[in-house]
Design a protein around this motif. Structure first.
Motif, PDB file in Angstrom:
ATOM      1  N   ALA A   1       0.840  -1.210   0.000  1.00  0.00           N
ATOM      2  CA  ALA A   1       0.000   0.000   0.000  1.00  0.00           C
ATOM      3  C   ALA A   1       0.871   1.254   0.000  1.00  0.00           C
ATOM      4  O   ALA A   1       0.504   2.265  -0.601  1.00  0.00           O
ATOM      5  CB  ALA A   1      -0.930  -0.012   1.208  1.00  0.00           C
ATOM      6  N   HIS A   2       2.033   1.180   0.638  1.00  0.00           N
ATOM      7  CA  HIS A   2       2.934   2.342   0.601  1.00  0.00           C
ATOM      8  C   HIS A   2       3.452   2.576  -0.825  1.00  0.00           C
ATOM      9  O   HIS A   2       3.529   3.710  -1.274  1.00  0.00           O
ATOM     10  CB  HIS A   2       4.112   2.148   1.552  1.00  0.00           C
ATOM     11  CG  HIS A   2       5.127   3.248   1.436  1.00  0.00           C
ATOM     12  ND1 HIS A   2       4.899   4.514   1.929  1.00  0.00           N
ATOM     13  CD2 HIS A   2       6.339   3.303   0.824  1.00  0.00           C
ATOM     14  CE1 HIS A   2       5.928   5.297   1.641  1.00  0.00           C
ATOM     15  NE2 HIS A   2       6.813   4.577   0.973  1.00  0.00           N
ATOM     16  N   TRP A   3       3.804   1.489  -1.501  1.00  0.00           N
ATOM     17  CA  TRP A   3       4.319   1.633  -2.872  1.00  0.00           C
ATOM     18  C   TRP A   3       3.297   2.315  -3.780  1.00  0.00           C
ATOM     19  O   TRP A   3       3.654   3.050  -4.689  1.00  0.00           O
ATOM     20  CB  TRP A   3       4.665   0.266  -3.461  1.00  0.00           C
ATOM     21  CG  TRP A   3       5.807  -0.428  -2.768  1.00  0.00           C
ATOM     22  CD1 TRP A   3       6.646   0.095  -1.836  1.00  0.00           C
ATOM     23  CD2 TRP A   3       6.231  -1.777  -2.968  1.00  0.00           C
ATOM     24  NE1 TRP A   3       7.553  -0.843  -1.433  1.00  0.00           N
ATOM     25  CE2 TRP A   3       7.320  -2.000  -2.113  1.00  0.00           C
ATOM     26  CE3 TRP A   3       5.783  -2.823  -3.771  1.00  0.00           C
ATOM     27  CZ2 TRP A   3       7.984  -3.230  -2.059  1.00  0.00           C
ATOM     28  CZ3 TRP A   3       6.445  -4.041  -3.712  1.00  0.00           C
ATOM     29  CH2 TRP A   3       7.537  -4.239  -2.867  1.00  0.00           C
ATOM     30  N   VAL A   4       2.012   2.041  -3.532  1.00  0.00           N
ATOM     31  CA  VAL A   4       0.969   2.555  -4.432  1.00  0.00           C
ATOM     32  C   VAL A   4       0.328   3.833  -3.896  1.00  0.00           C
ATOM     33  O   VAL A   4       0.187   4.817  -4.622  1.00  0.00           O
ATOM     34  CB  VAL A   4      -0.127   1.474  -4.637  1.00  0.00           C
ATOM     35  CG1 VAL A   4      -1.220   1.990  -5.556  1.00  0.00           C
ATOM     36  CG2 VAL A   4       0.480   0.202  -5.197  1.00  0.00           C
ATOM     37  N   TRP A   5      -0.061   3.827  -2.621  1.00  0.00           N
ATOM     38  CA  TRP A   5      -0.847   4.928  -2.057  1.00  0.00           C
ATOM     39  C   TRP A   5      -0.029   5.868  -1.170  1.00  0.00           C
ATOM     40  O   TRP A   5      -0.501   6.947  -0.837  1.00  0.00           O
ATOM     41  CB  TRP A   5      -2.012   4.372  -1.225  1.00  0.00           C
ATOM     42  CG  TRP A   5      -3.131   3.793  -2.049  1.00  0.00           C
ATOM     43  CD1 TRP A   5      -3.391   4.035  -3.365  1.00  0.00           C
ATOM     44  CD2 TRP A   5      -4.153   2.896  -1.600  1.00  0.00           C
ATOM     45  NE1 TRP A   5      -4.505   3.340  -3.765  1.00  0.00           N
ATOM     46  CE2 TRP A   5      -4.993   2.629  -2.702  1.00  0.00           C
ATOM     47  CE3 TRP A   5      -4.450   2.287  -0.388  1.00  0.00           C
ATOM     48  CZ2 TRP A   5      -6.099   1.792  -2.613  1.00  0.00           C
ATOM     49  CZ3 TRP A   5      -5.546   1.457  -0.304  1.00  0.00           C
ATOM     50  CH2 TRP A   5      -6.371   1.210  -1.401  1.00  0.00           C
ATOM     51  N   GLY A   6       1.147   5.439  -0.769  1.00  0.00           N
ATOM     52  CA  GLY A   6       1.932   6.260   0.164  1.00  0.00           C
ATOM     53  C   GLY A   6       3.028   7.050  -0.522  1.00  0.00           C
ATOM     54  O   GLY A   6       3.989   7.467   0.130  1.00  0.00           O
ATOM     55  N   GLY A   7       2.931   7.216  -1.833  1.00  0.00           N
ATOM     56  CA  GLY A   7       3.965   7.937  -2.572  1.00  0.00           C
ATOM     57  C   GLY A   7       5.202   7.089  -2.819  1.00  0.00           C
ATOM     58  O   GLY A   7       6.307   7.613  -3.020  1.00  0.00           O
ATOM     59  N   GLY A   8       5.042   5.769  -2.804  1.00  0.00           N
ATOM     60  CA  GLY A   8       6.159   4.845  -2.999  1.00  0.00           C
ATOM     61  C   GLY A   8       6.628   4.760  -4.444  1.00  0.00           C
ATOM     62  O   GLY A   8       6.149   5.507  -5.312  1.00  0.00           O
ATOM     63  N   TRP A   9       7.544   3.827  -4.701  1.00  0.00           N
ATOM     64  CA  TRP A   9       8.202   3.784  -6.018  1.00  0.00           C
ATOM     65  C   TRP A   9       7.235   3.475  -7.161  1.00  0.00           C
ATOM     66  O   TRP A   9       7.444   3.961  -8.285  1.00  0.00           O
ATOM     67  CB  TRP A   9       9.382   2.818  -6.007  1.00  0.00           C
ATOM     68  CG  TRP A   9       9.032   1.360  -5.810  1.00  0.00           C
ATOM     69  CD1 TRP A   9       8.907   0.702  -4.626  1.00  0.00           C
ATOM     70  CD2 TRP A   9       8.769   0.389  -6.832  1.00  0.00           C
ATOM     71  NE1 TRP A   9       8.568  -0.613  -4.838  1.00  0.00           N
ATOM     72  CE2 TRP A   9       8.492  -0.836  -6.180  1.00  0.00           C
ATOM     73  CE3 TRP A   9       8.744   0.424  -8.220  1.00  0.00           C
ATOM     74  CZ2 TRP A   9       8.190  -2.006  -6.876  1.00  0.00           C
ATOM     75  CZ3 TRP A   9       8.436  -0.746  -8.917  1.00  0.00           C
ATOM     76  CH2 TRP A   9       8.167  -1.937  -8.252  1.00  0.00           C
ATOM     77  N   LEU A  10       6.192   2.711  -6.898  1.00  0.00           N
ATOM     78  CA  LEU A  10       5.235   2.437  -7.986  1.00  0.00           C
ATOM     79  C   LEU A  10       4.454   3.705  -8.354  1.00  0.00           C
ATOM     80  O   LEU A  10       4.239   3.989  -9.536  1.00  0.00           O
ATOM     81  CB  LEU A  10       4.262   1.329  -7.565  1.00  0.00           C
ATOM     82  CG  LEU A  10       4.752  -0.108  -7.730  1.00  0.00           C
ATOM     83  CD1 LEU A  10       3.769  -1.087  -7.104  1.00  0.00           C
ATOM     84  CD2 LEU A  10       4.966  -0.460  -9.189  1.00  0.00           C
ATOM     85  N   ALA A  11       4.078   4.465  -7.330  1.00  0.00           N
ATOM     86  CA  ALA A  11       3.354   5.719  -7.594  1.00  0.00           C
ATOM     87  C   ALA A  11       4.255   6.726  -8.301  1.00  0.00           C
ATOM     88  O   ALA A  11       3.769   7.592  -9.028  1.00  0.00           O
ATOM     89  CB  ALA A  11       2.844   6.297  -6.279  1.00  0.00           C
ATOM     90  N   GLN A  12       5.584   6.603  -8.098  1.00  0.00           N
ATOM     91  CA  GLN A  12       6.524   7.575  -8.675  1.00  0.00           C
ATOM     92  C   GLN A  12       7.028   7.186 -10.062  1.00  0.00           C
ATOM     93  O   GLN A  12       7.891   7.872 -10.608  1.00  0.00           O
ATOM     94  CB  GLN A  12       7.723   7.720  -7.746  1.00  0.00           C
ATOM     95  CG  GLN A  12       7.382   8.445  -6.452  1.00  0.00           C
ATOM     96  CD  GLN A  12       8.583   8.524  -5.533  1.00  0.00           C
ATOM     97  OE1 GLN A  12       9.436   7.644  -5.553  1.00  0.00           O
ATOM     98  NE2 GLN A  12       8.646   9.574  -4.745  1.00  0.00           N
ATOM     99  N   LEU A  13       6.516   6.069 -10.606  1.00  0.00           N
ATOM    100  CA  LEU A  13       6.995   5.642 -11.931  1.00  0.00           C
ATOM    101  C   LEU A  13       6.760   6.726 -12.980  1.00  0.00           C
ATOM    102  O   LEU A  13       7.514   6.837 -13.948  1.00  0.00           O
ATOM    103  CB  LEU A  13       6.294   4.345 -12.360  1.00  0.00           C
ATOM    104  CG  LEU A  13       6.736   3.059 -11.644  1.00  0.00           C
ATOM    105  CD1 LEU A  13       5.878   1.878 -12.073  1.00  0.00           C
ATOM    106  CD2 LEU A  13       8.203   2.757 -11.912  1.00  0.00           C
TER     107      LEU A  13
END
Lengths: 80, 428
Positions: free
Chosen positions: B147-159
């Motif tokens: 959930a951090h990767w997607v919703w917490g501004g994690g690396w997946l959200a930053q792609l």
């Protein structure tokens, strides 16, 4: 399956060892596939090569998933 | 920052989310055996409770929220945000109606929803103590990390910002973070527990173990729809940055996806078996809901119908494939509905969504997210549950399975009036 000489146990043990190593290999392939995808995103700049390597990583993951599934089928076969 | 109106609306929408959990609990119970019904409902309550408490203790500290403290790893020119660095027990977080505080409320419910998914796959054979421990691992480690990767501004959200892949990985309502994470945990549990006794013959042929209460199942689907309306709308407001005016579109898309998923499943089973199958239709309905979440705010209603229909069809074939080919005993169809439906929903965003801003590379970002789920989340959740099984046997003893989980673990049945007690007929 298990006779009084204990040969059946040896067979069961070998089969279990086999399915365990298959499972371990499968999970390592899953991690390796994920690693390829990450590396492709981080290191490659060309859109085509990045897409190609991401798909290659996915293919490795599919192989890993198939191995893990297969290892569980083998374990189940031992227990039926 | 949300306006006052948005905050109030978001809060009300979040309060609908527990109904999704209630729906899932009813579906899991109805699709299981009658002698494990009380155990299933009791387990659902305990799972929601443990998930909330563990998430409060350490889950949020790993998940965090966009713009709050996190750990970064520098790779090339970009910093990869991989885990949050919040204090434990939510210390330092003001519960004042800010987006971060609303996120906490939503997550306290949705982590329970994710933890309910494996309960369906382990029905009739998963011990209560083991369920509690497994839920703690999911709520404390697996769920918050992804959930951090997607919703917490994690690396997946930053792609998107780091590598120009569209807007980065997009999942407004939790097709991946809630559904696929729960579904992959369900797969791990089904593998570790192995099939129920009597499910497969010596030749490997599966026996049909029908749902014990299809009324629960169908009612659970309706409750699930109400819960999903809240989940998708609140998720889109908090994580996708859409305005309040999109809530109507989200509601329409959610209803259409569920409806088309259920109708497709009913039609497919009618064509294949001669009569529509109620439990598979329910699975199709839920598959449509699961698939609707990721792109609910970014697709047109006609596309939502396509997304739901494909999900409904995929779920039916996935259920059969798992049961017949892979010999995975999943009484509630949880793996097919939540993993397969969720992955399709995530990919559908890349194929169909019209997200404001840059769309080039969006499909690749979504594929990278799916690769992270299969490549990292599945090994992690399997490894954690395998370790747990090594220390604490997850499967109930043979006697327990034969007797039923209700009597064996709770000492009381769900339907005691169905048993004839001789003392009731003794004149007093």
């Amino acid at each position: 399956m298990f006779d009084s000489t204990g040969e059946g146990w040896g067979e069961f043990y070998r089969a279990s060892r086999g399915s365990h190593s298959m499972k371990l290999s499968g999970f390592l392939l899953l991690l390796a596939g994920g690693g390829i995808v990450l590396a492709a995103v981080a290191l490659l700049t060309s859109s085509l090569s990045r897409t190609g390597f991401v798909l290659a990583g996915i293919a490795v993951e599919v192989l890993g998933l198939a191995l893990v599934a297969r290892s569980h089928l083998a374990e189940q076969g031992d227990r039926v | 920052m949300l306006s006052e109106t948005s905050t109030a609306l978001c809060f009300v929408l979040i309060l609908l989310v527990p109904l999704a959990g209630a729906g899932l609990a009813l579906i899991n119970t109805g699709l299981g055996r009658s002698r494990s019904a009380a155990h299933s409902m009791m387990t659902s309550l305990i799972v929601i409770a443990i998930a909330a408490v563990v998430y409060f203790g350490c889950g949020f500290s790993w998940q965090g929220f966009v713009g709050r403290p996190a750990h970064f790893v520098a790779i090339g020119h970009a910093g990869w945000n991989w885990i949050a660095a919040e204090p434990f027990f939510m210390r330092g977080l003001a519960l004042d109606g800010s987006p971060a505080s609303l996120t906490v409320v939503l997550q306290l419910f949705s982590v329970g929803l994710a933890a309910l998914i494996p309960v369906g796959a382990g029905a009739d054979r998963w011990r209560l103590g083991a369920i509690c421990a497994s839920t703690a691992l999911l709520a404390g480690l697996t769920y918050p990390l992804f959930a951090h990767w997607v919703w917490g501004g994690g690396w997946l959200a930053q792609l998107g910002t780091n590598y120009g892949l569209g807007r980065g990985f997009v999942d407004a309502g939790g097709s991946s973070t809630i559904q696929v994470v729960g579904g992959l945990t369900a797969l791990s549990i089904a593998w570790i527990l192995r099939p129920r006794r009597g499910k497969y013959s010596a030749q490997g042929m599966p026996a049909a173990i029908p749902a014990h209460n299809i009324v629960f199942v169908i009612f659970g689907c309706v409750l699930g729809l109400v819960g999903w309306l809240g989940l998708n709308s609140a998720g889109a407001l908090l994580f996708a940055g859409v305005g309040v005016e999109r809530v109507v579109l989200i509601a329409v898309n959610t209803i259409l996806a569920a409806a088309s998923g259920g109708l497709t499943a009913a039609m497919v089973t009618r064509l294949r078996f001669g009569k529509p199958d109620a439990s598979l239709t329910a699975n199709g309905w839920m598959g449509g809901l699961v698939a609707s979440s990721a792109g609910c705010a970014f697709v047109k209603p006609a596309v939502a119908v396509i997304v739901g229909s494909v999900a409904g069809g995929l779920v039916i074939f996935a259920v059969e494939w798992l049961e017949f080919k892979l010999k995975v005993d999943d009484p509630a169809g949880a793996i097919s509905v939540h993993s397969v439906g969720g992955i399709w929903g995530v990919l559908a965003v890349g194929i169909f969504a019209q997200i404001p801003g840059e769309n080039a590379g969006q499909l690749l970002a979504q594929i990278v997210g799916v690769a992270a789920l299969v490549g990292f989340v599945l090994p992690m959740t399997y490894g954690l549950n395998w370790l747990l099984n090594s220390f604490h046997q997850q499967r109930v003893a043979v006697d327990g399975e034969r007797q039923g989980m209700d009597l064996h673990e709770l000492g009381a049945e769900a339907y005691p009036e169905f048993v004839t007690h001789s003392e009731e007929f003794i004149p007093r």
